[in-house]
Design a protein around this motif. Structure first.
Motif, short mmCIF file in Angstrom:
data_model
loop_
_atom_site.label_atom_id
_atom_site.label_comp_id
_atom_site.label_asym_id
_atom_site.label_seq_id
_atom_site.Cartn_x
_atom_site.Cartn_y
_atom_site.Cartn_z
N UNK A 1 0.83 -1.19 0.00
CA UNK A 1 0.00 0.00 0.00
C UNK A 1 0.87 1.24 0.00
N UNK A 2 0.39 2.23 -0.72
CA UNK A 2 1.09 3.52 -0.71
C UNK A 2 0.16 4.57 -0.13
N UNK A 3 0.74 5.46 0.59
CA UNK A 3 -0.06 6.52 1.20
C UNK A 3 -0.51 7.50 0.13
N UNK A 4 -1.71 7.96 0.26
CA UNK A 4 -2.22 8.97 -0.66
C UNK A 4 -1.51 10.29 -0.40
#
Length: 75
Positions: A1-4
């Protein structure tokens, strides 16, 4: 997951102006704005009307406009 990526802070145009146009400038705009308060431009909102500045950039607590809307004193 990547942070927005964080959302950019709102700007007067187009973010704030769109809300004020939809809800406020019918009375607080034009040739004879109520209370001398013209909300069509950032400069006019900061200048304010008969009761003083309507907004305090960077301080929601010092913003008369926010206080009036949050307490249902204005639509």
């Amino acid at each position: 997951l990547t942070a927005a990526a964080p959302a950019a802070p709102p700007t007067f145009r187009p973010d704030v102006a769109a809300i004020l146009t939809a809800h406020c400038t019918k009375c607080h705009g034009g040739d004879a704005p109520k209370g001398g308060l013209d909300l069509r431009t950032r400069a006019a909102a900061v200048k304010g009307g008969k009761t003083g500045p309507a907004v305090a950039p960077g301080s929601i607590r010092d913003s008369l406009l926010w206080t009036r809307v949050a307490t249902d004193s204005m639509p």
